[in-house]
Design an enzyme around this catalytic site. Structure first.
Site, PDB file in Angstrom:
ATOM      1  N   SER A  65       0.833  -1.205   0.000  1.00  0.00           N
ATOM      2  CA  SER A  65       0.000   0.000   0.000  1.00  0.00           C
ATOM      3  C   SER A  65       0.868   1.256   0.000  1.00  0.00           C
ATOM      4  O   SER A  65       1.589   1.454  -0.973  1.00  0.00           O
ATOM      5  CB  SER A  65      -1.099   0.024   1.061  1.00  0.00           C
ATOM      6  OG  SER A  65      -2.017  -1.054   0.854  1.00  0.00           O
ATOM      7  N   HIS A  70       2.612  15.028   4.557  1.00  0.00           N
ATOM      8  CA  HIS A  70       2.428  16.389   4.057  1.00  0.00           C
ATOM      9  C   HIS A  70       2.801  17.306   5.211  1.00  0.00           C
ATOM     10  O   HIS A  70       2.244  17.156   6.309  1.00  0.00           O
ATOM     11  CB  HIS A  70       0.977  16.626   3.653  1.00  0.00           C
ATOM     12  CG  HIS A  70       0.472  15.642   2.639  1.00  0.00           C
ATOM     13  ND1 HIS A  70       0.835  15.694   1.313  1.00  0.00           N
ATOM     14  CD2 HIS A  70      -0.325  14.553   2.753  1.00  0.00           C
ATOM     15  CE1 HIS A  70       0.261  14.696   0.654  1.00  0.00           C
ATOM     16  NE2 HIS A  70      -0.450  13.986   1.511  1.00  0.00           N
ATOM     17  N   CYS A  85      -1.672  -3.458   3.646  1.00  0.00           N
ATOM     18  CA  CYS A  85      -2.599  -4.565   3.468  1.00  0.00           C
ATOM     19  C   CYS A  85      -1.957  -5.856   3.963  1.00  0.00           C
ATOM     20  O   CYS A  85      -0.735  -5.990   3.932  1.00  0.00           O
ATOM     21  CB  CYS A  85      -2.960  -4.703   1.996  1.00  0.00           C
ATOM     22  SG  CYS A  85      -3.808  -3.232   1.411  1.00  0.00           S
TER      23      CYS A  85
END
Lengths: 133, 133
Positions: A65, A70, A85
């Protein structure tokens, strides 16, 4: 071959982080790759962007995944996610790794259990004293 | 210049999606770029990976954060996220766009309000009949 859709997604907002750490896309990228490896994930590729006058985004694609960050260095803030996952890779380890690097004054985290029907939302335990190997 | 740390992050698990739609990284990439534009976001770069024997991951870096998808075509499943910072871009529009493209039989979604302190978790309204411009 069928893969398990089960996954765990940890989202964490960190506050009170040093400007210089958050304003360095290369530094973040290198640590996110290490964080991925620390939790047993496989890094496929990375996008990193240094913004002007400040700020950074890094998106790490994993076989399992992704990890994203940010940053808003001028606010001491970053939004960090790790979604993996399968049963074998625990995203909390990657999050703990990054929290130990960033050493925020405060953080708020949620964990989503995905790929099993209705999403379960929990508040995860965060270990800011993760010991790097 | 200071930017707002406020952001909205919609995470949706979709089920019962056509194998062919989920097993086409290029198709997903193109639509995710359009979804980003539909919600007023700016695409900076894209990572897309087609897995063998099946499966795809696409990570779209936005000026305003990111859109991601991880697919399990053999299970008719995908995990889709859109996280956008600021007030002007609504990630729900990008999610609605993608749901209208994928036309899942079922979905489960959560919305996280980020960058304001404790994360608020809500269950968003999803519009699977988004009309493409």
């Amino acid at each position: 071959m069928e893969y398990s859709t089960f996954g765990r997604h940890v989202a964490i907002d960190v506050w009170g982080v040093d400007f210089g750490l958050l304003n360095n896309a290369d530094f973040l990228k290198n640590h996110m790759v290490e964080a991925a490896e620390a939790c047993g994930a496989t890094v496929l590729s990375v996008q990193a962007k240094q913004f002007e006058p400040q700020g950074a985004t890094v998106l790490v694609m994993l076989s399992e995944s992704h990890i994203s960050i940010h940053t808003y260095p001028e606010r001491g803030f970053a939004a960090l996610d790790c979604y993996t996952c399968g049963e074998t890779v625990d995203p909390q380890i990657a999050i703990d790794y990054m929290v130990s690097v960033l050493q925020p004054e405060k953080y708020y985290a949620k964990k989503l259990i995905r790929g099993v029907g209705e999403m379960e939302v929990a508040t995860p335990e965060v270990n800011r004293n993760y010991v790097h190997a």
